[in-house]
Design an enzyme around this catalytic site. Structure first.
Site, PDB file in Angstrom:
ATOM      1  N   GLU A 105      44.545  66.141  46.162  1.00  0.00           N
ATOM      2  CA  GLU A 105      43.229  66.068  45.405  1.00  0.00           C
ATOM      3  C   GLU A 105      43.251  67.075  44.191  1.00  0.00           C
ATOM      4  O   GLU A 105      42.971  66.877  42.736  1.00  0.00           O
ATOM      5  CB  GLU A 105      42.048  65.202  46.057  1.00  0.00           C
ATOM      6  CG  GLU A 105      41.811  64.186  46.673  1.00  0.00           C
ATOM      7  CD  GLU A 105      40.856  63.829  47.650  1.00  0.00           C
ATOM      8  OE1 GLU A 105      40.440  62.886  47.463  1.00  0.00           O
ATOM      9  OE2 GLU A 105      40.603  64.282  48.670  1.00  0.00           O
ATOM     10  N   GLU A 125      44.132  61.679  55.709  1.00  0.00           N
ATOM     11  CA  GLU A 125      43.084  61.217  55.666  1.00  0.00           C
ATOM     12  C   GLU A 125      42.521  60.098  57.305  1.00  0.00           C
ATOM     13  O   GLU A 125      42.003  59.759  58.032  1.00  0.00           O
ATOM     14  CB  GLU A 125      40.650  61.376  55.011  1.00  0.00           C
ATOM     15  CG  GLU A 125      41.526  62.364  54.069  1.00  0.00           C
ATOM     16  CD  GLU A 125      42.336  62.632  52.768  1.00  0.00           C
ATOM     17  OE1 GLU A 125      41.792  63.072  51.924  1.00  0.00           O
ATOM     18  OE2 GLU A 125      43.537  61.439  53.003  1.00  0.00           O
TER      19      GLU A 125
END
Length: 704
Positions: A105, A125
């Protein structure tokens, strides 16, 4: 800036380096440092472009796990990503190692990305029950497309540099030194007058609104449904879809809300527990007291399915392996079993013939035990028979060099008795691999009475080299996994005798999250194994024990052993590994119930799960009482990696905590009325309930 983030200059290029070993995790100091660096890049007119790079072995590899469960400290990661993206000069993320989760990210917040040839990216995640929360669902699909982005997120897989470049996520792959290549890239951007390129404003990966809507519908009907039991995948789709019709600020807030919802789910608690349990499993007393012995060459006795699998696992770990079989025909089959694995890899494009040849150069087939004389560790993988194993160890005692570790791959047998066939019991341990040994990650390391600490440490070193998840197990019949399996398998057998259908039990287990039911699993393993075990243990069975094999014995007496014979609890057409219910089973069950004088009753799916798990958890508590497992999380790891327990439920002992130990005890008290011996609650469980404690409290004590 901070001690963990520095800004240096090469002319008009700022080099922002993250230095937070070992994996440059994005802790609060790193986040603060990145924001400060972007402020300096913006405020200094002499800087024309910036590079973000990780020092050491990797680009930031994700969140700091030490912050799990704590209140987040500002700046939040999504704010850092937005600050990078808002920088008024081009920012390049230079990726090496693994840019995962927050690391990816961060790189998506940058305007351009370059990776070295071994760099990998991913958004894993989902493996801890959450979803990207710092712009991953917003930025990635705009470059890679909806389907590719969802595949990366929902699978949690790592994507190599070439695939990432093909997706457009990485702009170029570095030849040679990554930093020098990143500087050259920055120089090009400056010379060509190219400014920032916000990922959140790109759209080349997206289709028309109609195409995008169809992609989301396909995702909900496909990959989201396949991720059964998980909450996060559906919220990833929701967040991604929302982002296409809202501002970056609104989309970021929505993504964060979805992320926070995931944090509140039982699945997230179970998955985080599994994450830490795996890392704690190698923390054992013996590793703290001794270093492992040298480990370069190993011997494997047996070339069947298990021996070949162990050999492949060792070869893949870079070890030299000598495989011994009893005669020329057997060793030829053993070598074929090994080569078959690599030939399949070549067929699927995972390896080249040259790579196979290099691996096989470390493999030596033999029919002579004498060829094991220079092995550092020897693993016996022969038939599960005490006399056979003792004979093998008697020979090893004569041929193995002093200090060689001698290991048995037994599933049940007493390793002290096996070790008694040698003059060096201090060198003998158990290494219980799970089949197929080159694929299954669990390795039970069984500690007999006289094992030396460095012999045990060598077992753990082997597990690390093979990339296995090791669990330390004390000595008892079946160790941790198979001992507990025996109890819940017995509970299932009792339920079938008392009125439940084996297919109802399997269906209930599938809905609970298992990949297959216990009867399907029995067919896969071979029903003859349990049959032989029951016959071997017949003399040990107490008169007041209810027998659990009446129906299974009758199936085996017909020669139906499961998949290997095409028929067991299920019938298997040629090439079909799933199977269909065997129509003759109901007759066998009815006859068995009649002979036992049992009037069948109905079982709900809920009661099936309660009984199945109560038996599992109760035996797990007894395993802890006896010190066979050091801590509850080791039992969880055993069942997550060896027995198909659904990972998002954390393992049986974590599930017990979430279900409530007082509820487990109440179930046992209820079932105890019908069979006081089988369902007698473990004293440890009674004590924990009385004290208001949990199995996790025991994990914390074990961690010190």
């Amino acid at each position: 800036m901070s001690d963990q983030v520095t800004l240096t200059r090469d002319g008009d290029i700022a080099i922002v380096t993250v230095n937070n070993p070992p994996v440059n995790a994005l802790g609060v100091a790193v986040r603060e440092g990145l924001v400060a660096a972007m402020e300096e890049v913006d405020s200094d007119a002499a800087i024309k472009a910036a590079i973000i790079i990780g020092d050491g072995r990797t680009f930031p590899a994700g969140a700091d796990i030490r912050e799990f469960g704590q209140a987040p400290q500002p700046p939040a990661l999504f704010e850092v990503c937005s600050r990078i993206e808002d920088t008024t000069k081009p920012v390049i993320a230079a990726i090496h190692g693994t840019a995962l989760g927050g690391g990816l990210e961060i790189s998506l917040g940058a305007h351009y990305r370059i990776a070295d040839q071994k760099g990998r990216i991913g958004l894993p995640e989902v493996l801890i029950g959450v979803m990207p929360g710092a712009g991953g669902t917003i930025r990635l699909p705009r470059i890679a497309g909806i389907a590719a982005a969802l595949d990366i997120m929902i699978s949690g897989r790592q994507v190599g540099a070439k695939e990432a470049a093909d997706m457009g996520v990485v702009d170029r792959i570095a030849e040679g030194d990554l930093l020098e290549a990143a500087k050259a890239f920055a120089r090009e951007l400056i010379d060509e007058g190219k400014g920032p390129r916000k990922t959140s404003e790109r759209s080349e990966g997206l289709g028309t609104p109609e195409e995008n809507a169809a992609a989301f519908e396909t995702a909900r009907n496909g990959i989201v449904k396949k991720a059964k039991g998980l909450y996060a995948p559906a919220r990833m789709v929701d967040s991604m879809e929302f982002s296409l019709s809202h501002s970056l600020q609104e989309a970021s807030e929505y993504e964060r809300d979805c992320f926070m919802e995931c944090l509140k789910t039982p699945q997230q608690k179970g998955l985080v527990h599994a994450f830490f349990a795996e890392r704690a499993s190698a923390k054992v007393p013996e590793n703290g007291r001794a270093d492992p012995r040298p480990l370069e060459k190993i011997g494997v006795i047996g070339g069947g399915t298990m021996g070949a699998g162990i050999t492949v696992a060792a070869l893949n770990a870079g070890l030299r392996v000598t495989m011994v079989e009893r005669d020329a025909e057997s060793i030829e089959k053993g070598q074929q079993n090994v080569e078959k694995v690599y030939d399949r890899d070549i067929e699927k494009g995972r390896k080249t013939p040259e790579q196979k040849a290099a691996i096989m150069a470390r493999y030596t087939p033999s029919t002579s035990y004498e060829d094991l004389g220079d092995a550092d560790l020897i693993i016996e993988a022969v038939f599960e028979n005490m006399d056979v194993k003792k004979e093998v160890f008697g020979i090893l005692d004569k041929v193995a060099k002093p200090g060689a570790v001698l290991a048995s791959n037994t599933s049940y047998l007493n390793i002290d008795e096996i070790a008694s066939a040698t003059s060096r019991p201090q060198d003998v341990i158990g290494l219980h691999f799970f089949s197929p040994a080159n694929i299954m990650k669990l390795l039970e390391i069984v500690i007999p009475s006289n094992a030396a600490d460095d012999a045990v440490a060598t077992g753990f070193a082997l597990a690390k080299a093979m990339k296995k998840v090791p669990v330390r197990a004390g000595l008892c019949d079946g160790f941790i996994g198979n001992r507990i399996l025996g109890k819940y398998a017995t509970s299932a057998a009792y339920m079938v005798e008392d009125g439940a259908s084996p297919y109802q039990i399997d269906k209930a287990l599938l809905e609970f999250g298992y990949p297959m039911g216990i009867h399907a699993m029995g067919d896969l393993a071979g029903l003859d194994i349990g049959w032989a075990n029951r016959k071997n243990n017949a003399a040990k069975r107490a008169n007041d024990d209810r027998y659990n094999g009446t129906i299974a014995d009758r199936i085996c007496e017909k020669g139906w052993f499961g998949q290997k014979t095409g028929k067991g609890w299920y019938v298997y057409e040629k090439g079909d590994r799933r199977g269909k219910p065997n129509p003759e089973i109901e007759t066998i069950i009815a006859e068995a119930r009649s002979s036992l004088g049992i009037t069948p009753r109905d079982f709900s799916d809920e009661e099936i799960i309660r009984r199945y798990l109560a038996a599992m958890i109760n035996e797990g508590a007894k395993v802890l009482e006896e010190g066979i497992a050091l801590k509850p999380s080791d039992i969880d790891v055993t069942f997550l990696y060896g027995y198909g327990f659904p990972r998002y439920r954390g393992g049986p002992m974590k599930y017990a905590d979430m279900y409530g130990l007082e509820n487990v005890l109440a179930d046992l008290r209820e079932f105890e009325k019908e069979d006081p011996k089988f369902w007698k609650p473990a004293q440890l469980l009674v004590d924990l309930v009385e004290k208001g404690e949990t199995f996790d409290d025991l994990n914390k004590r074990a961690a010190g």
